[in-house]
Scaffold this motif. Structure first.
Motif, PDB file in Angstrom:
ATOM      1  N   PHE A 212       0.835  -1.204   0.000  1.00  0.00           N
ATOM      2  CA  PHE A 212       0.000   0.000   0.000  1.00  0.00           C
ATOM      3  C   PHE A 212       0.871   1.257   0.000  1.00  0.00           C
ATOM      4  CE2 PHE A 212      -1.830   3.578   2.215  1.00  0.00           C
ATOM      5  CZ  PHE A 212      -2.968   3.814   1.457  1.00  0.00           C
ATOM      6  N   ASP A 213       1.842   1.320   0.876  1.00  0.00           N
ATOM      7  CA  ASP A 213       2.675   2.520   0.984  1.00  0.00           C
ATOM      8  C   ASP A 213       3.383   2.830  -0.331  1.00  0.00           C
ATOM      9  OD1 ASP A 213       1.907   2.894   3.577  1.00  0.00           O
ATOM     10  OD2 ASP A 213       3.811   2.315   4.483  1.00  0.00           O
ATOM     11  N   ALA A 214       3.890   1.792  -0.991  1.00  0.00           N
ATOM     12  CA  ALA A 214       4.590   1.999  -2.261  1.00  0.00           C
ATOM     13  C   ALA A 214       3.654   2.578  -3.311  1.00  0.00           C
ATOM     14  CB  ALA A 214       5.194   0.682  -2.742  1.00  0.00           C
ATOM     15  N   LYS A 215       2.436   2.057  -3.396  1.00  0.00           N
ATOM     16  CA  LYS A 215       1.483   2.547  -4.399  1.00  0.00           C
ATOM     17  C   LYS A 215       0.896   3.897  -4.013  1.00  0.00           C
ATOM     18  CE  LYS A 215       0.161  -1.617  -6.864  1.00  0.00           C
ATOM     19  NZ  LYS A 215      -0.955  -2.357  -7.485  1.00  0.00           N
ATOM     20  N   PHE A 216       0.787   4.148  -2.710  1.00  0.00           N
ATOM     21  CA  PHE A 216       0.235   5.430  -2.270  1.00  0.00           C
ATOM     22  C   PHE A 216       1.178   6.573  -2.639  1.00  0.00           C
ATOM     23  CE2 PHE A 216      -0.871   8.676   0.977  1.00  0.00           C
ATOM     24  CZ  PHE A 216      -2.216   8.827   0.662  1.00  0.00           C
ATOM     25  N   VAL A 217       2.469   6.332  -2.585  1.00  0.00           N
ATOM     26  CA  VAL A 217       3.447   7.347  -3.006  1.00  0.00           C
ATOM     27  C   VAL A 217       3.232   7.694  -4.477  1.00  0.00           C
ATOM     28  CG1 VAL A 217       5.900   7.768  -3.445  1.00  0.00           C
ATOM     29  CG2 VAL A 217       5.180   6.754  -1.273  1.00  0.00           C
ATOM     30  N   LEU A 218       3.045   6.676  -5.305  1.00  0.00           N
ATOM     31  CA  LEU A 218       2.818   6.915  -6.738  1.00  0.00           C
ATOM     32  C   LEU A 218       1.475   7.600  -6.970  1.00  0.00           C
ATOM     33  CD1 LEU A 218       4.102   3.510  -8.186  1.00  0.00           C
ATOM     34  CD2 LEU A 218       5.297   5.710  -8.138  1.00  0.00           C
ATOM     35  N   PHE A 219       0.481   7.202  -6.195  1.00  0.00           N
ATOM     36  CA  PHE A 219      -0.850   7.819  -6.300  1.00  0.00           C
ATOM     37  C   PHE A 219      -0.755   9.325  -6.041  1.00  0.00           C
ATOM     38  CE2 PHE A 219      -4.375   9.148  -3.385  1.00  0.00           C
ATOM     39  CZ  PHE A 219      -5.361   9.326  -4.344  1.00  0.00           C
ATOM     40  N   ARG A 220      -0.054   9.721  -5.008  1.00  0.00           N
ATOM     41  CA  ARG A 220       0.063  11.139  -4.679  1.00  0.00           C
ATOM     42  C   ARG A 220       0.868  11.883  -5.735  1.00  0.00           C
ATOM     43  NH1 ARG A 220       0.719  12.648   1.584  1.00  0.00           N
ATOM     44  NH2 ARG A 220       0.156  14.634   0.584  1.00  0.00           N
ATOM     45  N   LYS A 221       1.853  11.207  -6.297  1.00  0.00           N
ATOM     46  CA  LYS A 221       2.708  11.837  -7.310  1.00  0.00           C
ATOM     47  C   LYS A 221       1.958  12.064  -8.623  1.00  0.00           C
ATOM     48  CE  LYS A 221       7.022  11.056  -9.849  1.00  0.00           C
ATOM     49  NZ  LYS A 221       8.145  10.111 -10.075  1.00  0.00           N
ATOM     50  N   ASP A 222       1.126  11.110  -9.010  1.00  0.00           N
ATOM     51  CA  ASP A 222       0.513  11.129 -10.344  1.00  0.00           C
ATOM     52  C   ASP A 222      -0.929  11.620 -10.350  1.00  0.00           C
ATOM     53  OD1 ASP A 222       2.886  10.039 -11.256  1.00  0.00           O
ATOM     54  OD2 ASP A 222       2.158   7.970 -11.138  1.00  0.00           O
ATOM     55  N   MET A 223      -1.491  11.961  -9.190  1.00  0.00           N
ATOM     56  CA  MET A 223      -2.905  12.296  -9.150  1.00  0.00           C
ATOM     57  C   MET A 223      -3.212  13.585  -9.917  1.00  0.00           C
ATOM     58  SD  MET A 223      -3.490  13.765  -5.264  1.00  0.00           S
ATOM     59  CE  MET A 223      -4.705  12.550  -5.075  1.00  0.00           C
ATOM     60  N   ALA A 224      -4.381  13.621 -10.460  1.00  0.00           N
ATOM     61  CA  ALA A 224      -4.827  14.793 -11.213  1.00  0.00           C
ATOM     62  C   ALA A 224      -5.076  15.965 -10.262  1.00  0.00           C
ATOM     63  CB  ALA A 224      -6.098  14.461 -11.991  1.00  0.00           C
ATOM     64  N   ASP A 225      -4.921  17.164 -10.793  1.00  0.00           N
ATOM     65  CA  ASP A 225      -5.136  18.371  -9.985  1.00  0.00           C
ATOM     66  C   ASP A 225      -6.538  18.402  -9.378  1.00  0.00           C
ATOM     67  OD1 ASP A 225      -2.602  19.224 -10.498  1.00  0.00           O
ATOM     68  OD2 ASP A 225      -3.172  20.570 -12.142  1.00  0.00           O
ATOM     69  N   SER A 226      -7.502  17.875 -10.113  1.00  0.00           N
ATOM     70  CA  SER A 226      -8.895  17.900  -9.639  1.00  0.00           C
ATOM     71  C   SER A 226      -9.094  17.043  -8.385  1.00  0.00           C
ATOM     72  CB  SER A 226      -9.831  17.405 -10.746  1.00  0.00           C
ATOM     73  OG  SER A 226      -9.470  16.099 -11.144  1.00  0.00           O
ATOM     74  N   SER A 227      -8.188  16.087  -8.154  1.00  0.00           N
ATOM     75  CA  SER A 227      -8.320  15.196  -6.992  1.00  0.00           C
ATOM     76  C   SER A 227      -7.525  15.678  -5.786  1.00  0.00           C
ATOM     77  CB  SER A 227      -7.848  13.784  -7.361  1.00  0.00           C
ATOM     78  OG  SER A 227      -8.619  13.253  -8.417  1.00  0.00           O
ATOM     79  N   LYS A 228      -6.621  16.622  -6.011  1.00  0.00           N
ATOM     80  CA  LYS A 228      -5.712  17.011  -4.922  1.00  0.00           C
ATOM     81  C   LYS A 228      -6.444  17.667  -3.762  1.00  0.00           C
ATOM     82  CE  LYS A 228      -1.525  17.345  -7.696  1.00  0.00           C
ATOM     83  NZ  LYS A 228      -0.466  18.216  -8.262  1.00  0.00           N
ATOM     84  N   ASN A 229      -7.462  18.454  -4.062  1.00  0.00           N
ATOM     85  CA  ASN A 229      -8.209  19.103  -2.986  1.00  0.00           C
ATOM     86  C   ASN A 229      -8.972  18.090  -2.138  1.00  0.00           C
ATOM     87  OD1 ASN A 229      -7.360  21.690  -3.525  1.00  0.00           O
ATOM     88  ND2 ASN A 229      -9.081  22.150  -4.898  1.00  0.00           N
ATOM     89  N   GLN A 230      -9.493  17.034  -2.779  1.00  0.00           N
ATOM     90  CA  GLN A 230     -10.213  16.001  -2.034  1.00  0.00           C
ATOM     91  C   GLN A 230      -9.257  15.274  -1.081  1.00  0.00           C
ATOM     92  OE1 GLN A 230     -12.194  13.061  -4.462  1.00  0.00           O
ATOM     93  NE2 GLN A 230     -13.124  12.037  -2.698  1.00  0.00           N
ATOM     94  N   LEU A 231      -8.056  14.942  -1.594  1.00  0.00           N
ATOM     95  CA  LEU A 231      -7.069  14.276  -0.744  1.00  0.00           C
ATOM     96  C   LEU A 231      -6.626  15.209   0.382  1.00  0.00           C
ATOM     97  CD1 LEU A 231      -5.147  11.965  -0.085  1.00  0.00           C
ATOM     98  CD2 LEU A 231      -3.512  12.964  -1.699  1.00  0.00           C
ATOM     99  N   LYS A 232      -6.384  16.456   0.040  1.00  0.00           N
ATOM    100  CA  LYS A 232      -5.942  17.423   1.047  1.00  0.00           C
ATOM    101  C   LYS A 232      -6.976  17.561   2.156  1.00  0.00           C
ATOM    102  CE  LYS A 232      -4.430  22.229   1.597  1.00  0.00           C
ATOM    103  NZ  LYS A 232      -4.196  23.524   0.896  1.00  0.00           N
ATOM    104  N   SER A 233      -8.243  17.633   1.775  1.00  0.00           N
ATOM    105  CA  SER A 233      -9.317  17.776   2.749  1.00  0.00           C
ATOM    106  C   SER A 233      -9.372  16.565   3.681  1.00  0.00           C
ATOM    107  CB  SER A 233     -10.658  17.948   2.019  1.00  0.00           C
ATOM    108  OG  SER A 233     -11.714  17.997   2.935  1.00  0.00           O
ATOM    109  N   ALA A 234      -9.203  15.363   3.097  1.00  0.00           N
ATOM    110  CA  ALA A 234      -9.238  14.143   3.913  1.00  0.00           C
ATOM    111  C   ALA A 234      -8.051  14.090   4.865  1.00  0.00           C
ATOM    112  CB  ALA A 234      -9.248  12.913   3.010  1.00  0.00           C
ATOM    113  N   LEU A 235      -6.871  14.449   4.390  1.00  0.00           N
ATOM    114  CA  LEU A 235      -5.676  14.419   5.235  1.00  0.00           C
ATOM    115  C   LEU A 235      -5.760  15.455   6.354  1.00  0.00           C
ATOM    116  CD1 LEU A 235      -2.858  13.862   2.586  1.00  0.00           C
ATOM    117  CD2 LEU A 235      -3.963  12.172   4.064  1.00  0.00           C
ATOM    118  N   ILE A 236      -6.367  16.601   6.061  1.00  0.00           N
ATOM    119  CA  ILE A 236      -6.567  17.617   7.104  1.00  0.00           C
ATOM    120  C   ILE A 236      -7.492  17.067   8.194  1.00  0.00           C
ATOM    121  CG2 ILE A 236      -7.685  19.824   7.595  1.00  0.00           C
ATOM    122  CD1 ILE A 236      -6.567  20.840   4.908  1.00  0.00           C
ATOM    123  N   ALA A 237      -8.554  16.369   7.775  1.00  0.00           N
ATOM    124  CA  ALA A 237      -9.491  15.789   8.742  1.00  0.00           C
ATOM    125  C   ALA A 237      -8.787  14.748   9.622  1.00  0.00           C
ATOM    126  CB  ALA A 237     -10.668  15.157   8.013  1.00  0.00           C
TER     127      ALA A 237
END
Length: 350
Positions: A212-237
């Motif tokens: 999971f950790d290995a793929k999550f690094v790639l997920f964060r690196k390659d994610m589309a700009d439209s998804s970054k706010n959703q991830l940011k909001s979840a991580l803030i929570a």
């Protein structure tokens, strides 16, 4: 009259079906980082519960021998080798030695050399739970009544100063066992701590986590700009949850009660499993995350079954179970699905 007889019959059947009552306590493995804790309410509830057995998050000696590898295997081997070199006992004589020392300890409860000898024999039998229980009794005595001669004996026999990793003698001194389980067991005259841990799936759990950790690094690196706010909001929570968790740990003198709330369980779970709202995001390693969750649940199921099966073997009806706070909610939900088991966490009893 027939109705009354039938009612009593149903009550008796129901009482018989409810074979085991579990008082579940989610705990910290290290209370040294908190303000001085008040355990009086927890001790009171345990007394009122009147348990006939305690279970802790240790492997049984049988499971320890069978498992070739898990996260704590090497520290346990290191301890075993050291204590064998301090004073060897032939394998064939171990059980006889333990039985003999238990008898002597009951006859001479204030002989702390005997308790040290019994701890040593338990450790050699790979029964870490009860090695710790006997060592704690000696350590607790020396805290209140320093005795250079006994301290020297302990150093030569048990070498606690080198047992510092894994589920070690060092870790024991500030653990849930030192503050909750062992004092209450001693008060209630319960001679042995029963083991309930399950590490059959630890290597699967570790592999899933790494994947999971290995793929999550790639997920964060390659994610589309439209998804970054959703991830940011979840991580803030998630971070806000852990800020509250940390605040309570730094300020409360009753952290254990907090650890047994569903709010604490949800925050804790988010550290291992993030938030479900993320799982369907494009590119999120959902399969690896679900694999992590699967192996975590398998471990908790194994722990619950160990409690029930081993309680039945010894005829225990009312058992106190201490498990790391991250396990509490999972174990409680699993116990609720098991027939003839009633479970309450420490906050649910008066």
């Amino acid at each position: 009259m027939k109705y009354i007889f039938y009612l009593f019959f149903l009550i008796s059947i129901n009482a018989k079906a409810q074979d085991i009552e579990v008082l579940l306590i989610g705990v910290s493995h290290d209370y040294s980082k908190y303000p001085t804790q008040d355990f009086s309410s927890i001790h009171y509830k345990i007394r009122k519960f009147k348990p006939d057995a305690f279970f802790g998050e240790f492997l049984s000696s049988e499971d320890e021998r069978l498992l070739m590898d898990y996260w704590c295997k090497q520290p346990n081997i290191n301890r075993l080798n050291k204590l064998r070199s301090n004073r060897p006992i032939k394998e064939v004589l171990l059980q006889h030695t333990i039985d003999s020392l238990k008898k002597r300890s009951n006859q001479q409860p204030n002989d702390y050399r005997v308790k040290a000898d019994l701890a040593h024999a338990y450790y050699l039998d790979q029964d870490v739970a009860n090695g710790h229980y006997q060592f704690w009794q000696v350590y607790n005595f020396l805290r209140h009544q320093p005795n250079a001669e006994i301290e020297h004996y302990i150093e030569k026999l048990l070498s606690p100063g080198v047992d510092t990793t894994g589920r070690s003698m060092k870790r024991l001194k500030t653990s849930e066992y030192a503050y909750i389980a062992f004092p209450m067991m001693q008060e209630l005259g319960i001679e042995e701590l029963m083991a309930m841990d399950c590490q059959d799936y630890d290597l699967n759990w570790q592999a899933s986590w790494g994947a999971f950790d290995a793929k999550f690094v790639l997920f964060r690196k390659d994610m589309a700009d439209s998804s970054k706010n959703q991830l940011k909001s979840a991580l803030i929570a998630i971070n806000k949850g852990f800020e509250k968790y940390a605040h309570i740990e730094k300020s409360s003198n009753r952290v254990t009660e907090w650890l047994n709330t569903d709010e604490a369980a949800e925050i804790s779970a988010s550290g291992d499993f993030y938030l479900p709202v993320l799982y369907n995001m494009n590119g999120f390693p959902k399969e690896e995350m679900l694999s992590k969750i699967h192996w975590w649940i398998m471990r908790n199921e194994g722990m619950c079954h160990n409690v029930v099966n081993r309680a039945k073997v010894v005829g225990a009806k009312r058992v106190v179970v201490l498990a790391g706070a991250n396990h509490r909610k999972y174990m409680q939900d699993i116990f609720k699905t098991m027939p003839a088991v009633k479970v309450s966490n420490i906050n649910e009893v008066d």
